[in-house]
Design an enzyme around this catalytic site. Structure first.
Site, mmCIF file in Angstrom:
data_model
loop_
_atom_site.group_PDB
_atom_site.id
_atom_site.type_symbol
_atom_site.label_atom_id
_atom_site.label_comp_id
_atom_site.label_asym_id
_atom_site.label_seq_id
_atom_site.Cartn_x
_atom_site.Cartn_y
_atom_site.Cartn_z
ATOM 1 C CG ASP A 193 -2.017 -1.046 1.138
ATOM 2 O OD1 ASP A 193 -2.395 -1.408 0.009
ATOM 3 O OD2 ASP A 193 -2.496 -1.492 2.194
ATOM 4 N N GLY A 194 1.965 1.238 0.742
ATOM 5 C CA GLY A 194 2.833 2.403 0.790
ATOM 6 C C GLY A 194 3.411 2.740 -0.575
ATOM 7 C CG ASN B 244 -4.320 6.484 2.727
ATOM 8 O OD1 ASN B 244 -5.080 6.181 1.811
ATOM 9 N ND2 ASN B 244 -3.435 5.653 3.221
ATOM 10 C CB ALA C 242 -9.101 5.646 -0.529
ATOM 11 C CE1 TYR D 257 -2.753 7.777 13.649
ATOM 12 C CE2 TYR D 257 -1.981 9.505 12.168
ATOM 13 C CZ TYR D 257 -2.109 8.984 13.438
ATOM 14 O OH TYR D 257 -1.589 9.669 14.507
ATOM 15 C CG ASN D 258 -10.508 7.416 10.107
ATOM 16 O OD1 ASN D 258 -10.802 8.391 10.775
ATOM 17 N ND2 ASN D 258 -11.406 6.508 9.729
ATOM 18 C CG LEU D 259 -10.039 0.797 11.499
ATOM 19 C CD1 LEU D 259 -11.474 1.053 11.932
ATOM 20 C CD2 LEU D 259 -9.972 -0.348 10.500
#
Length: 256
Positions: free
Chosen positions: A43-44, A115, A153, A158-160
């Site tokens: 993903d990065g 993100n 997306a 980080y949000n989760l």
């Protein structure tokens, strides 16, 4: 294949080995001439490719294959029938955020984020922030370790981890999520329409310095950060029908 394809790979041994295999099997164009990009990595690395496209103002679709760790935004790695997979792939449009950060010295930095945009305290002192939506102050003082605004997306990243909500693709929403809020202690964030303009003003910036991060790019000692969806530069991710991003995001809500 009639579509001109470019191949990009992360520097890991696994991705490089896969790149060598695919280069021997298919014909490839340069990134500048491609109609579609195949990205090998995690993903990065996919975020790096998407940021490169934003900088070049190139909006060709990207089909990622996972040769990293998590690979939430990636398809399964398979070397066979790539042309068939690309022909069946389901497109998803991703609208990035634009972060406009003004430092304490008056410097203005404008950076994209796919993100999230996050504000983080720089020292042991908690951050004090004023939160405004569409030029209206909705929270005069938020005392916290930080705050982030996430796209659908990015809502599972980080949000989760900060206990923010998972947002379905195409929901037209943004997540505004506090990081370790101290006051008001029970505020858990907000789900906002993606037309909202978010302004985060740092209170007591000399005593409580704050940095702003657009994905992986940091601006230190900010005084104010404005966040809005970029309506001009949409990105397109391609997914195998059986591994569509919206289904992944839906199923993530049931993960333990």
């Amino acid at each position: 294949m009639t579509t001109r394809l470019a191949l990009l790979a992360s520097p890991t041994p696994q991705a490089r080995a896969a790149e060598e295999t695919l280069r021997a099997r298919y014909d490839w164009a340069g990134v500048e001439d491609a109609d579609l990009i195949v990205a090998l990595g995690g993903d990065g690395f996919l975020l790096q490719v998407l940021h490169m496209l934003l900088e070049r103002r190139n909006t060709v679709p990207v089909f990622g294959m996972n040769l990293g760790t998590v690979g939430f935004l990636m398809n399964e790695w398979r070397m066979d029938e790539l042309d068939r997979r690309l022909g069946r792939a389901k497109p998803f449009r991703v609208s990035p955020l634009t972060m406009t950060a003004t430092t304490m010295d008056g410097e203005v930095r404008v950076l994209p984020a796919i993100n999230e945009v996050s504000l983080l305290r720089e020292t042991r002192q908690t951050a004090k922030l004023e939160v405004s939506l569409n030029d209206r102050v909705v929270m005069p003082e938020l005392v916290c370790d930080g705050i982030l605004a996430a796209t659908p997306a990015g809502s599972t990243a980080y949000n989760l981890s900060a206990n923010g909500p998972i947002l379905p693709m195409g929901s037209g929403m943004l997540a505004l999520t506090p990081i370790s809020p101290f006051r008001p202690r029970r505020w858990r964030g907000a789900i906002l329409p993606d037309k909202a303009r978010i302004t985060l003003r740092v209170l007591e910036p000399d005593k409580r310095p704050v940095s702003a991060v657009a994905d992986q790019r940091e601006v230190r000692d900010v005084a104010q950060v404005d966040v809005a969806v970029d309506r001009v530069r949409d990105l397109t991710l391609l997914f195998d029908p059986e591994h569509a991003l919206d289904d992944r995001i839906t199923m993530e809500q049931f993960a333990g």
